[in-house]
Enzyme design. Structure first.
Site, PDB file in Angstrom:
ATOM      1  CB  SER A 149      -0.874  -0.008   1.262  1.00  0.00           C
ATOM      2  OG  SER A 149      -1.476   1.251   1.495  1.00  0.00           O
ATOM      3  CE1 TYR A 162      -4.475  -2.092   5.089  1.00  0.00           C
ATOM      4  CE2 TYR A 162      -3.114  -0.178   4.603  1.00  0.00           C
ATOM      5  CZ  TYR A 162      -3.873  -1.253   4.178  1.00  0.00           C
ATOM      6  OH  TYR A 162      -4.027  -1.472   2.822  1.00  0.00           O
TER       7      TYR A 162
END
Length: 267
Positions: A149, A162
């Protein structure tokens, strides 16, 4: 809330023949994983589609009927780390995609959720890579593609688990690249910005609460604030980047992170 319109459909533009190869895709019932599984099957791979969503896997298999390669569903919870490692044995292409998200300030972040996020998004990829490498090394060819990401390259507030998991995945991917190089195995990350997925859509309310703004302002003011291109990434765009990293033309790309972030990391 106004969500920017979808991009035009992405054609299968990258020439890729994976006939005779076995691929494993985690989180295959979700948007990105589904797109990756379908793309690899279209290239002729036998795809092990791993997810805990049995109904979603069934729908994926129905959609993949007629593809050059087969899609085989495998219901698996990646918190079962031993089962994850076993599932990866015999694979030539491994796509670590499964993920989950919770948006909370650190002081309010449930420790048990932090642990689960790290298990699914970092420990499970380690075990999957560990399970896949012996076969890849034996054949002298392999492709590990980790769906990271932009949050593997940058941090954002309220996403401690995350961001930690994705930063760890980037590091794991580089180590796998260094160790696998002499065996013909590449390992890379594809690092998208916000992708048009249910995972992103479910963040909107939490982001609104965390930032103290109405939900309709989250997409433009939070999600796309740092992106030069003011739209979401499409799952098929991510899948096409994965496909490219599996081509012979990409054999010298390893230990890299390919940002699909609309210019976010150009700042």
């Amino acid at each position: 809330m106004t969500v920017p319109p979808a991009a035009n459909p992405v054609p299968h533009a990258v020439g890729l023949d994976l006939t005779g190869r076995t691929a494993l895709v985690t989180g295959a019932a979700g948007s990105i994983g589904r797109a990756c599984a379908l793309r690899l099957a279209a290239a002729g791979a036998k795809v092990r589609a791993v997810d805990r969503d049995a109904a979603g896997l069934d729908e994926l298999c129905e959609h993949a009927a007629g593809a050059a390669g087969a899609v085989e569903p495998q219901v698996l919870d990646l918190t079962d780390l031993a089962a994850a490692e076993h599932a990866a044995a015999g694979t030539d292409v491994l796509v670590n995609n499964a993920g989950l998200q919770l948006v909370r300030p650190i002081e309010d972040f449930p420790p048990e959720v932090f642990s689960t996020v790290l298990t699914v998004m970092l420990e499970a990829p380690f075990r999957l890579v560990r399970g896949a490498l012996p076969h890849m090394y034996g054949r002298g060819w392999g492709r590990v593609v980790n769906i990271s990401s932009v949050h593997g390259l940058r941090a954002s507030p309220f996403k401690s688990a995350y961001v930690a998991a994705k930063h760890g995945l980037e590091g794991l991917s580089k180590v796998a690249a260094l160790e696998g190089a002499r065996h013909g195995v590449t390992s890379n990350c594809v690092s998208p910005g916000y992708v048009r997925t249910p995972l992103v859509e479910r963040q909107i309310a939490d982001q609104a609460a965390a930032h103290g703004i109405p939900p309709e302002r989250v997409v433009s003011e939070i999600m796309l604030a740092d992106s030069a291109l003011k739209r979401l990434v499409e799952p098929d765009e991510v899948a096409e980047a994965v496909a490219y990293l599996c081509t012979p033309q990409a054999s010298f790309i390893t230990g890299a992170s390919l940002p699909l972030d609309g210019g976010w990391t150009a700042h």
